[in-house]
Design an enzyme around this catalytic site. Structure first.
Site, PDB file in Angstrom:
ATOM      1  CG  HIS A  84      -2.003   0.096   3.149  1.00  0.00           C
ATOM      2  ND1 HIS A  84      -1.731   0.310   1.933  1.00  0.00           N
ATOM      3  CD2 HIS A  84      -2.069   1.329   3.886  1.00  0.00           C
ATOM      4  CE1 HIS A  84      -1.228   1.603   1.774  1.00  0.00           C
ATOM      5  NE2 HIS A  84      -1.415   2.230   2.962  1.00  0.00           N
ATOM      6  CD  GLU A 295      -6.739  -2.738   6.756  1.00  0.00           C
ATOM      7  OE1 GLU A 295      -5.337  -2.642   6.843  1.00  0.00           O
ATOM      8  OE2 GLU A 295      -7.229  -3.485   5.379  1.00  0.00           O
ATOM      9  CG  HIS A 304      -3.453 -10.692   5.350  1.00  0.00           C
ATOM     10  ND1 HIS A 304      -2.981 -10.592   4.311  1.00  0.00           N
ATOM     11  CD2 HIS A 304      -4.521  -9.810   5.518  1.00  0.00           C
ATOM     12  CE1 HIS A 304      -3.396  -8.993   3.956  1.00  0.00           C
ATOM     13  NE2 HIS A 304      -4.370  -8.957   4.915  1.00  0.00           N
TER      14      HIS A 304
END
Lengths: 605, 88
Positions: A84, A295, A304
């Site tokens: 992440h 990332e 996204h």
């Protein structure tokens, strides 16, 4: 594409990054190279630059960790969540974290980079032949010092090319020992260890002392993973021990025995039955390059995307020949603008190899950096049929269903290149061919004949009496008549015979509407006409828009630009064009692709 | 040349299935798992899974069925980025 709420972005273009630690799965140089290539994905299409620093606070701090690793967003062990990153900003913002319970590779299995030997650091070649036997992992056969090695060609017997595999007996990472190898046995907290251990740590990383006593010297380093290191299970990072005993049987290779899911596993001690120590054998792993590129997109401000082919789609899928999707390009250029250098290199690099191979890449970074689209689409209802207006009339000419035959058009200016046009006045499908109109000329493109772009043809030759610039056109699927729109006027052509011009108010489109941007055929006899942020449904037979219109385009066609220059149906999907780009929408109103008109539709070189 | 031997039937032996230590094994069905997850988060069994599924399916560009269909389950099980698709 989506950006984070508030369009978070960096306020400077010269960004720095720092790799805090490295995964034991890959050689440090391979990871550095992957990160460098991942940043290049974005710097190739924006004015952004990325510089690696080795101390202090960088804009983007990169680390590997597992489970809870200090930010309150724990990873979840092998598979599942991979990594992440935080949107741009100070402190932890902009940082990227990678789950070290994954097996990090370049996406196609283990990459075992050798050291020393006589192969110049080349990767192992699996399988390789040594003394007539084939091996698919590093071996210690032929040596007395226990150092694992491999051949870097298919046959050591023939080529004699070899190198040493990652091993704690050869070197360590990080720590405070400058890469010195482990010393076994070593003493830690009064206990003697003869392998790497995770004792004394909460992060699961395997370490060793680089002198005989950690208690005395406090010298240590992290153990590199061997090629046989397991993932998951209860001994992450430990190497398989062959042979091992399982349910009384001896195994000299990974096995799926004892499992229903077919996954290969091994014991990490010589006897599973007594020690119960195990893990999964290496699989293809996840590409550190691909995941890092994704990332870093977050680190730069992209959220996204719902476009499956986009790098910023949230799910991982391995692609060997990676290319940034136009959706990603649009997103990042919305935030930072285009790459100013005209002669930039292309990022068409292989995802599977550590060294980038730059190739010509005509789709890179072109376009005008469009405005952001509407937020992510929300479920909408299918437009419902409405009764047509009572009293609508049809004229005799509107009943005509047999168009005059048209002669094959002859190019008037073959040298005029459609690919050189910045945009088009109108795009529409006529007789199965896409037509691109611009300033009195038009080109055709057939998806059936693969004959490439044909033209330029003269509009005056094919449809005499039309103005040079038209705003929209569509062909009625029933009668094959062609409707052209320019300003607030429209023409209906049957062959070369025309009716018009007539005002679009005759169709029931009010004075508030400006130019018609495009049309979408909706089954037999109905066509949606788009203007501004609204659309009408035209009953072609009665040449009148249905009651209940106009409607807001955004209510149904969510996620496409509301100021599209061209709207047309092509291959049963809706296309909305703005600038150099088109948004393609399925009949279920999902934007499934954003691409370049020229490169994706016109197939320009 | 290789010997042309007749293939012999494989000796089938009872497959021993082992519960490996450290491995999370869920005995719940997909639907039970999803409902349990939703219940754990909301404290209520009255959750509109269909609506949430549609929203997720739209977000991921999947067919919006509102059901835990094969495509949706595949997407849910796929390895993925940990940045949430929808805040909170």
């Amino acid at each position: 594409f989506l950006t984070f709420e508030g369009d978070l972005k960096w306020d400077h273009m010269d960004l720095t990054y720092r790799v805090i630690n490295y995964s034991p799965d890959l050689d440090r140089a391979v990871i550095d190279d992957a990160f460098k290539r991942a940043f290049k994905v974005w710097s190739d299409v924006t004015p952004l630059t990325f510089t690696q620093i080795y101390s202090g606070e960088a804009d983007i701090m990169i680390m590997f960790g597992s489970r809870e690793h200090g930010d309150g967003y724990p990873f979840d062990g092998k598979d599942g969540l991979l990594a992440h990153a935080f949107p741009p900003g100070q402190g932890i913002q902009g940082d990227a974290h990678f789950d070290d319970d994954e097996l990090w590779t370049l996406g196609a299995g283990l990459v075992v980079k050798t050291r020393h030997g006589n192969a110049g650091g080349a990767d192992c070649h699996f399988p390789f032949v040594f003394e007539g036997r084939s091996y698919s992992r590093c071996i210690t056969e032929g040596r007395t010092d226990g150092l694992p090695w491999c051949a870097t060609t298919a046959s050591y017997d023939r080529d004699k090319k070899y190198g040493f595999c990652p091993s704690e007996l050869l070197y360590t990472n990080g720590g405070n020992s400058d890469g010195s190898p482990c010393v076994f046995p070593f003493v830690f907290d009064g206990t003697s260890y003869d392998t790497c251990t995770t004792d004394g740590r909460s992060d699961g990383y395997r370490w060793c002392a680089t002198t005989a006593s950690f208690d005395r010297d406090k010298k240590y380093g992290f153990c590199p993973n061997r090629d046989t290191a397991v993932t998951g299970g209860n001994s992450q990072g430990d190497p398989c021990v062959f042979p091992f005993t399982f349910l009384g049987q001896s195994y000299s290779a990974c096995t799926s025995e004892g499992r229903q899911d077919g996954k290969l596993w091994c014991a990490t001690t010589s006897n599973y039955d007594t020690d119960k120590k195990w893990g999964f054998c290496p699989d293809r792993g996840y590409s550190i390059f691909l995941v890092a590129a994704h990332e870093f997109g977050h680190s730069l401000g992209l959220d996204h995307s719902s476009v499956r082919e986009a790098l910023m789609y949230p799910m991982y899928s391995y692609v060997q020949d990676f290319q940034l999707d136009p959706d990603d390009v649009q997103g990042i250029q919305y935030l930072y603008g285009e790459q100013p250098r005209r002669s930039r290199a292309c990022w068409g690099s292989r995802g599977a190899g550590p060294a980038p191979s730059l190739t010509p890449c005509p789709r890179s970074g072109r376009g005008s950096g469009p405005e952001p689209t509407a937020p992510a689409p929300v479920p909408t209802e299918e437009p419902q049929p409405m009764p047509t207006e009572a009293g609508s009339t049809s004229t005799t000419e509107e009943e005509e269903e047999t168009p005059e035959p048209t002669s094959e058009p002859v190019p008037v200016d073959p040298s005029r290149d459609a690919c050189a046009e910045k945009d088009f006045d109108t795009i529409t499908e006529i007789n199965g061919e896409l037509h691109f109109f611009k300033d009195g000329k038009y080109w055709t493109l057939s998806s059936l004949w693969k004959s490439g772009i044909q033209g330029a043809f003269s509009m005056a030759d094919s449809w005499p009496g039309l103005p040079a610039v038209i705003d929209a056109a569509f062909q009625d699927v029933l009668t094959k008549r062609i409707f052209f729109f320019a300003g607030r006027q429209f023409w209906v052509f049957s062959g070369k015979s025309a009716l018009g011009p007539r005002g679009i108010e005759k169709l029931g489109i009010g004075k508030g509407a400006g130019r018609i941007a495009g049309a979408l055929q909706r089954g037999r006899g109905k066509v949606l006409l788009f203007s501004g942020e609204s659309y009408w449904r035209l009953d072609v037979k009665v040449q009148r828009v249905d009651k209940g219109y106009p409607r807001a385009t955004d209510d149904v066609f969510t996620g496409v630009p509301l100021d599209a220059r061209n709207v047309f149906l092509y291959q049963d999907k809706y296309h909305f064009c703005r600038g150099s780009f088109y948004w393609r929408m399925t009949p279920r109103y999902q934007v499934d692709r954003v691409g370049y008109v020229k490169y994706d539709i016109l197939q320009c070189p | 040349s290789p010997l042309q031997s007749q293939p012999s039937p494989l000796q089938s032996k009872p497959q021993a299935v082992v519960t490996f230590p450290g491995e999370l094994v869920s005995m719940l069905s997909d639907l039970e798992l999803a409902e349990a997850e939703a219940e754990a988060r909301t404290g209520s069994k009255q959750v509109a899974l269909g609506k949430a599924l549609r929203r997720m399916q739209k977000q991921l560009g999947l067919e919006e069925t509102g059901q835990l269909d094969a495509g949706t389950l595949e997407a849910m099980r796929a390895p993925r980025c940990g940045v949430p698709d929808v805040g909170t």
